[in-house]
Design a protein around this motif. Structure first.
Motif, PDB file in Angstrom:
ATOM      1  N   PHE A  46       5.390 -16.518   0.516  1.00 19.15           N
ATOM      2  CA  PHE A  46       6.265 -17.266   1.424  1.00 19.15           C
ATOM      3  C   PHE A  46       6.650 -18.631   0.849  1.00 19.15           C
ATOM      4  O   PHE A  46       7.791 -19.070   0.992  1.00 19.15           O
ATOM      5  N   SER A  50      10.523 -19.655   0.044  1.00 21.99           N
ATOM      6  CA  SER A  50      11.130 -20.760   0.796  1.00 21.99           C
ATOM      7  C   SER A  50      11.653 -21.870  -0.102  1.00 21.99           C
ATOM      8  O   SER A  50      12.430 -22.716   0.335  1.00 21.99           O
ATOM      9  N   THR A  72      10.943 -25.252   7.115  1.00 19.71           N
ATOM     10  CA  THR A  72       9.793 -24.387   6.861  1.00 19.71           C
ATOM     11  C   THR A  72       8.573 -24.873   7.622  1.00 19.71           C
ATOM     12  O   THR A  72       7.863 -24.088   8.269  1.00 19.71           O
ATOM     13  N   THR A  79       5.485 -21.405  15.183  1.00 21.30           N
ATOM     14  CA  THR A  79       4.935 -20.045  15.195  1.00 21.30           C
ATOM     15  C   THR A  79       3.431 -20.082  15.375  1.00 21.30           C
ATOM     16  O   THR A  79       2.859 -19.277  16.129  1.00 21.30           O
ATOM     17  N   GLU A 210      19.530 -25.731  11.157  1.00 19.13           N
ATOM     18  CA  GLU A 210      20.113 -24.595  10.441  1.00 19.13           C
ATOM     19  C   GLU A 210      21.597 -24.427  10.771  1.00 19.13           C
ATOM     20  O   GLU A 210      22.391 -24.031   9.925  1.00 19.13           O
ATOM     21  N   VAL A 245      15.948  -8.065   0.252  1.00 20.37           N
ATOM     22  CA  VAL A 245      15.099  -9.075   0.876  1.00 20.37           C
ATOM     23  C   VAL A 245      13.943  -9.480  -0.038  1.00 20.37           C
ATOM     24  O   VAL A 245      13.802 -10.628  -0.410  1.00 20.37           O
ATOM     25  N   TRP A 251      14.591 -17.145   0.639  1.00 18.56           N
ATOM     26  CA  TRP A 251      14.657 -16.714   2.034  1.00 18.56           C
ATOM     27  C   TRP A 251      15.064 -17.909   2.883  1.00 18.56           C
ATOM     28  O   TRP A 251      14.852 -19.063   2.488  1.00 18.56           O
ATOM     29  N   PRO A 252      15.621 -17.661   4.053  1.00 20.49           N
ATOM     30  CA  PRO A 252      15.846 -18.783   4.965  1.00 20.49           C
ATOM     31  C   PRO A 252      14.526 -19.504   5.213  1.00 20.49           C
ATOM     32  O   PRO A 252      13.492 -18.852   5.415  1.00 20.49           O
ATOM     33  N   TYR A 254      13.270 -20.953   7.691  1.00 19.67           N
ATOM     34  CA  TYR A 254      12.611 -20.623   8.953  1.00 19.67           C
ATOM     35  C   TYR A 254      11.903 -19.266   8.874  1.00 19.67           C
ATOM     36  O   TYR A 254      10.869 -19.061   9.504  1.00 19.67           O
ATOM     37  N   ALA A 255      12.456 -18.328   8.076  1.00 14.64           N
ATOM     38  CA  ALA A 255      11.816 -17.019   7.936  1.00 14.64           C
ATOM     39  C   ALA A 255      10.477 -17.151   7.207  1.00 14.64           C
ATOM     40  O   ALA A 255       9.465 -16.562   7.612  1.00 14.64           O
ATOM     41  N   ILE A 258       8.003 -18.889   9.546  1.00 15.19           N
ATOM     42  CA  ILE A 258       7.456 -17.967  10.546  1.00 15.19           C
ATOM     43  C   ILE A 258       6.365 -17.106   9.911  1.00 15.19           C
ATOM     44  O   ILE A 258       5.313 -16.862  10.518  1.00 15.19           O
ATOM     45  N   GLY A 259       6.607 -16.639   8.690  1.00 12.75           N
ATOM     46  CA  GLY A 259       5.603 -15.843   7.994  1.00 12.75           C
ATOM     47  C   GLY A 259       4.301 -16.598   7.805  1.00 12.75           C
ATOM     48  O   GLY A 259       3.208 -16.053   8.023  1.00 12.75           O
TER      49      GLY A 259
END
Length: 415
Positions: A46, A50, A72, A79, A210, A245, A251-252, A254-255, A258-259
């Motif tokens: 992650f 990021s 991030t 989360t 974003e 992916v 990656w975004p 935020y993605a 979240i991970g």
């Protein structure tokens, strides 16, 4: 004498209670080892996806020019709060054990927390790293990552040497009473209610950032660069992604955040602990010192408390695995050759000094961006909220200072 005699499948049902307890303990330990390794692999993955591990991304965040790190971080915190709220409602015993584990390791006042967090933030701006992202820098082979690591080890060693003095004279200053250490206890509000409300607020901030500053605008790499695919220069949009992916260059934020926040599920429910990174450095050094000079290690209560037990070892496994996770992520997108943009202004002296500050500061503060930020802030600990404020405050001040003085001396210049 062995606790359990050797047995075969035919007599496996006739083990004594002591023997069964011993085997259950062994299984539990291996489960925790594997879980720590898996979480570390994902953490490193992650971080790499990021791009928050890139020194210039952290530096530009502190200058408020680029918001990958903020997105991030806030996504991970929000989360984490949702996860902790769910655990609070569904598995209260695990939540209480994690809270106790977090609380027990931070018997310090706000003076050392604020000072240490300020030094941590300054070190992040100077080196472009934090105790967790160093693993991704090493895993992807970033320039000066080894120098930052060496500075971090030195900072940790200095803190260990000074720890008895700091514990006696600095750590007790401005210590909050028991009630005020934890916001839900202080204000008499159930944890999950505050956590969910704050998580929604932080997620809204990420969404707004974003919308107005989409992550593809903040992408830290130039329009074209060398990749491992034939070592040729190719436009980002021309590169074929064989695995959707997973092989994306970025990656975004935020993605990825979240991970990272979701990793809290496994850590809380299995290890009864919370995400963190800087304590692993002490555990690593405690075992190295004990191996080389056990008599010296025994003279430090701080080292001996950090040396043994799964409660200490899991973070070491976690960070070591994060190095591999970041490397695998880089390999998946052909990013291990020339993995950083040629726009950074870091040099060995700057990287070493910044590495020193991030580890010394995080140990003085009792936590780092993961420990105080994702976990402590997520748990609504007063000291962690203070730490996050001073961490970003120290980082922002230092980044603007570097920008102002970068033309006046060689310390901040590329060699």
């Amino acid at each position: 004498m062995a606790i359990c005699p050797e047995s075969t499948a035919s007599d496996s049902k006739d083990k004594s209670p002591l023997c069964q307890k011993h085997q259950d303990g062994q299984i539990s330990v291996w489960k925790k080892v594997l879980l720590s390794a898996l979480c570390g692999l994902l953490f490193g993955w992650f971080l790499q996806k990021s791009n928050v591990y890139i020194p210039d991304v952290i530096f530009r965040q502190m200058k408020m020019e680029q918001f990958t790190m903020m997105k991030t971080f806030l996504a991970a915190v929000s989360t984490s709060q949702v996860v902790l709220a769910i655990v609070y409602l569904g598995r209260k015993a695990d939540f209480d054990l994690s809270l106790q584990s977090y609380d027990g390791g931070r018997p310090r006042g706000l003076a050392s927390t604020a000072l240490g967090a300020t030094l941590l933030g300054a070190g992040m701006a100077i080196s472009g790293a934090c105790p967790g992202t160093i693993t991704a820098q090493i895993g992807t082979g970033l320039r000066y990552s080894g120098v930052v690591f060496a500075g971090g080890v030195t900072g940790c060693v200095v803190y260990i040497i000074l720890e008895p003095i700091l514990t006696k004279y600095l750590l007790p200053i401005w210590t909050l009473n028991y009630q005020k250490q934890y916001l839900p206890r202080w204000f008499g509000i159930t944890y999950w209610k505050i956590a969910v409300a704050l998580a929604f607020t932080l997620a809204s901030v990420v969404a707004i950032l974003e919308i107005f500053l989409p992550y593809d605008i903040d992408y830290p790499y130039p329009e074209s660069y060398s990749t491992t695919a034939g070592n040729s220069t190719r436009s980002i949009n021309e590169v074929v992604r064989p695995i959707p992916v997973l092989s994306d260059y970025t990656w975004p934020p935020y993605a990825a955040g979240i991970g990272i926040g979701l990793l809290q599920i496994a850590i809380v429910t299995t290890l009864q602990d919370t995400l963190g990174s800087s304590s692993a450095w002490v555990t690593f050094l405690a075992n190295v010192v004990y191996l080389i000079a056990p008599s010296v290690a025994r003279k430090s209560d701080y080292l001996m408390r950090s040396k043994d037990g799964m409660g200490n070892y899991w973070q070491v496994i976690y960070l070591a695995s994060a190095i591999i996770g970041a490397m695998l992520s880089g390999l998946s997108s052909n990013m291990l050759i020339n993995p950083e943009p040629p726009i950074d202004s870091f040099n060995p002296v700057r990287s070493f000094f910044g590495g020193f500050l991030i580890l010394f500061g995080s140990r003085l503060a009792g936590g780092c961006t993961s420990g105080h930020g994702i976990s402590g802030f997520g748990l609504l600990y007063t000291s962690s909220i203070v730490a996050v404020a001073f961490m970003f405050g120290g980082g922002i001040f230092t980044a603007f200072a570097i920008d102002s003085f970068s033309y006046g001396g060689s310390f901040f210049r590329v060699p």
